[in-house]
Design an enzyme around this catalytic site. Structure first.
Site, mmCIF file in Angstrom:
data_model
loop_
_atom_site.group_PDB
_atom_site.id
_atom_site.type_symbol
_atom_site.label_atom_id
_atom_site.label_comp_id
_atom_site.label_asym_id
_atom_site.label_seq_id
_atom_site.Cartn_x
_atom_site.Cartn_y
_atom_site.Cartn_z
ATOM 1 N N ASP A 72 0.841 -1.186 0.000
ATOM 2 C CA ASP A 72 0.000 0.000 0.000
ATOM 3 C C ASP A 72 0.882 1.245 0.000
ATOM 4 O OD1 ASP A 72 0.833 -0.192 2.671
ATOM 5 O OD2 ASP A 72 -1.086 0.513 3.468
ATOM 6 N N TYR A 74 2.893 4.832 0.686
ATOM 7 C CA TYR A 74 3.513 5.483 1.840
ATOM 8 C C TYR A 74 2.454 6.341 2.524
ATOM 9 C CZ TYR A 74 8.017 4.282 -0.348
ATOM 10 O OH TYR A 74 9.093 3.621 -0.902
ATOM 11 N N PHE A 85 6.797 2.114 -4.110
ATOM 12 C CA PHE A 85 8.184 2.357 -3.693
ATOM 13 C C PHE A 85 8.699 3.743 -4.064
ATOM 14 C CE2 PHE A 85 8.108 -2.356 -3.929
ATOM 15 C CZ PHE A 85 8.478 -2.632 -2.625
ATOM 16 N N HIS A 195 11.503 -8.964 0.844
ATOM 17 C CA HIS A 195 11.123 -7.559 0.700
ATOM 18 C C HIS A 195 12.352 -6.678 0.957
ATOM 19 C CE1 HIS A 195 9.033 -3.747 1.463
ATOM 20 N NE2 HIS A 195 8.018 -4.274 0.817
#
Length: 231
Positions: A72, A74, A85, A195
């Site tokens: 989801d 920031y 990202f 991740h």
């Protein structure tokens, strides 16, 4: 029952055509109502409304060569702009993106500034930077989970899988990897790693060499490689 038009009138026509059934589905009407209620009670929601479908606007359906899947947006002020990202110009790259840049340097030798985290140049080259959930409350991660976005973005991934061939899907972390079942591995390429978060990057993201591998796959298909240098 509400009839819902696409939330963003600027969304690429190629996506609008393929996602028309989703935009007009009952769950999407409920999702739109939820977002309207958030606005009504004065909750700050990120990204801004005109950036919710930014990934779709910058990377038309037929131009997708690579998919990077996030969870989801920031949740800090000014950080989210509709690309997973990525952050807008002038915003310091968050830790996960810094680790992505570190892996790019180690893998390809390309060095990106840790003061610029805008990945729009990737998106324009065919890197579809998709979050599974497209909105979030300020300072409240995963706050818009289970309100319909996952159903929508699952449909997006299925559409790419069914109607395209040779796309490289980068699935980082358990959440992204759970979406592998939506992808036809006989038609596409699936690369998985930990991740890039500081909590897991050393458990398999660093050293994954996904960025050079992507370009090798694209090169073998006769497609233009991705320039991972942020411009």
């Amino acid at each position: 029952m509400l009839t819902v038009a696409p939330v963003s009138p600027k969304i690429s026509e190629s996506w609008k055509l393929r996602l028309a059934d989703e935009f007009n589905a009952p769950y999407f009407a409920e999702l739109k109502n939820f977002l309207l209620q958030e606005k009504k009670i004065g909750v700050k929601v990120f990204p801004p409304g005109n950036k919710i479908f930014n990934a779709f606007d910058l990377t038309p359906f037929e131009e997708v060569k690579v998919v990077i899947l996030g969870q989801d947006p920031y949740h800090g002020t000014g950080q989210a702009h509709g690309l997973c990202f990525s952050v807008p110009d002038g915003v310091k790259p968050p830790p996960s993106l810094v680790n992505i840049f570190k892996e790019i340097k180690e893998d390809t030798g390309i060095e990106n500034s840790y003061f610029n985290g805008n990945l729009e140049s990737w998106a324009r080259q065919g890197v579809f930077l998709l979050n599974a959930i497209l909105t979030v409350r300020e300072n409240t991660p995963a706050s818009h989970q289970n309100h319909g976005w996952e159903q929508f973005t699952d449909a997006v991934i299925r559409s790419l899988s069914d109607q395209r061939e040779g796309i490289v899907f980068l699935l980082w972390g358990k959440f992204a990897q759970s979406k592998a079942t939506l992808i036809d591995a006989k038609k596409h390429f699936i690369l998985q790693a930990a991740h890039p978060s500081p909590f897991s990057a050393y458990a398999g993201f660093f050293g994954c060499k996904h960025f050079s591998t992507v370009n090798k796959i694209l090169r073998e298909q006769g497609k233009k490689e991705i320039d991972w240098k942020i411009s």
